[in-house]
Write an enzyme that holds these catalytic residues in place. Structure first.
Site, PDB file in Angstrom:
ATOM      1  N   HIS A  88       0.815  -1.222   0.000  1.00  0.00           N
ATOM      2  CA  HIS A  88       0.000   0.000   0.000  1.00  0.00           C
ATOM      3  C   HIS A  88       0.849   1.274   0.000  1.00  0.00           C
ATOM      4  O   HIS A  88       0.349   2.349  -0.306  1.00  0.00           O
ATOM      5  CB  HIS A  88      -0.987   0.004   1.180  1.00  0.00           C
ATOM      6  N   ASP A 143       0.293  -7.708   1.620  1.00  0.00           N
ATOM      7  CA  ASP A 143       0.668  -6.289   1.720  1.00  0.00           C
ATOM      8  C   ASP A 143       2.184  -6.123   1.679  1.00  0.00           C
ATOM      9  O   ASP A 143       2.766  -5.342   2.431  1.00  0.00           O
ATOM     10  CB  ASP A 143       0.102  -5.646   2.989  1.00  0.00           C
ATOM     11  N   SER A 194       4.854   2.491   7.892  1.00  0.00           N
ATOM     12  CA  SER A 194       4.483   1.323   7.097  1.00  0.00           C
ATOM     13  C   SER A 194       5.627   0.882   6.191  1.00  0.00           C
ATOM     14  O   SER A 194       6.214   1.691   5.478  1.00  0.00           O
ATOM     15  CB  SER A 194       3.257   1.637   6.236  1.00  0.00           C
TER      16      SER A 194
END
Length: 354
Positions: free
Chosen positions: A96, A124, A201
């Site tokens: 993402h 992910d 992230s």
């Protein structure tokens, strides 16, 4: 005489008070001398050494996209984190983080253009390749199989664009399930209270030996900021997926070729298990004779109640077990049809997008 003595006493008191007045002190601009603190504690020294060793191999991933709306066209800039995977310039991050048109990697000595070479949305995870080989070494990889709740962990990332930020905490829980937007779940997820915020992230979660044990991927927070509940994809999953992304640009997705009815429909019908809505032709499920819903007669299709002896209630229970099995492995389904239960053995195939 009393008057004379009183006057003498007053003169004596005045003289004594005058003698006690402090002498004028010249103001000083000098600050107090610092007090030596002594050596760092052993734990502090270990943390400092861990950060100094790992930080050069943690990068900031900057994304840029053009956003077109009915009213205007603008630019959207995002920021995340990644880490050096090997000496060839491959960077591991979250999928993402790199859903953009233009990607750059920010190193300590400047920005480097990077290309997305592989994505695994089901985990992910994504892999970038920098335009040049890195000067910093790849991070050492650990294992997530032997983690214990309570052991120390450290996260390095770029929260809110603040690069090279270190936070610490513990493993708060193991074997969590993290739902994704594509309807799948990541299993075996590590939960930590190390502060993870937007921008972290894709960064590494390290153990006290400085080994990567997970890839920070999400936080649970009503406000969007750290609330003490962060999640990381386990490194054992990452180690399995990344080589496929480097070789083929994609990670295989084990499947049997079914489309399931929604959980809402199953609950409405009072069915326990996963209702097969449709079976794709030419797939293991079709060859094994599994049936979907008959739309002409409105007859219910086969219902999967267990896989490899483990009870299933949702589709993710099936996909998780197929992920554990891998490609080309035989799995055994427990299936109900018209009130009768039977066992069906079939081999998984790669059903992921190509």
């Amino acid at each position: 005489m009393a008057v004379k003595y009183r006057g003498f006493a007053l003169l004596l008191a005045a003289a004594l008070l005058s003698a006690c007045e402090p002498a004028a002190i010249e103001p000083s601009s000098a600050a107090p001398a610092p007090v030596a603190r002594g050596p760092l504690t052993e734990r502090e020294a270990d943390t400092v050494a861990l950060f100094e060793r790992a930080a050069p191999s943690v990068v900031q991933v900057v994304s840029r996209s053009t956003v077109v709306t009915p009213f205007n066209t603008g630019e959207q800039v995002g920021s995340g984190t990644g880490f050096i995977w090997d000496d060839e310039g491959y960077i591991v991050t979250n999928n993402h983080v790199v859903e953009a048109q233009e990607i750059a990697v920010r190193l300590s000595d400047g920005d480097v253009r990077a290309t997305v070479i592989g994505r695994a949305p089901q985990y992910d995870i994504a892999v970038l390749r920098m335009a040049r080989k890195p000067d910093a070494p790849p991070l050492a990889l650990g294992t997530s199989a032997d983690l214990k709740v309570g052991q120390s962990v450290f996260a390095i990332g770029n929260p809110f664009g603040l690069d090279q930020t270190l936070t610490s905490g513990i493993v708060s829980a193991l074997a969590r399930r993290l739902p994704l937007e594509n309807g799948r779940e990541i299993t075996g997820v590590i939960q930590t209270d190390a502060a993870i915020n937007p921008g972290n992230s894709g960064g590494p979660l390290l153990d006290s030996a400085g080994r990567v044990i997970g890839v920070n991927t999400a936080i649970y927070s009503p406000s969007g900021a750290n609330a003490g509940v962060g999640f990381a994809v386990p490194i054992d999953t990452v180690r399995r997926v990344v080589p496929d992304l480097i070789r083929n640009g994609r990670a295989p997705t084990p499947g049997i070729g079914i489309i399931a009815a929604s959980e809402t429909d199953a609950a409405r019908l009072g069915v326990e298990g996963v209702i097969i809505f449709r079976v794709a032709s030419g797939t293991p499920a079709a060859r094994a004779g599994l049936r979907g819903v008959d739309l002409d007669s409105n007859e219910l299709g086969d219902v999967i109640t267990a896989i490899n002896g483990k009870k299933v209630e949702r589709l993710v229970d099936v996909t998780n077990e197929l992920d554990r099995a891998g490609i080309g492995k035989t799995v055994e389904l427990t299936v109900q049809r018209r009130g009768e239960t039977r066992q069906v053995s079939l081999a998984t195939e790669d059903i992921g997008p190509r």
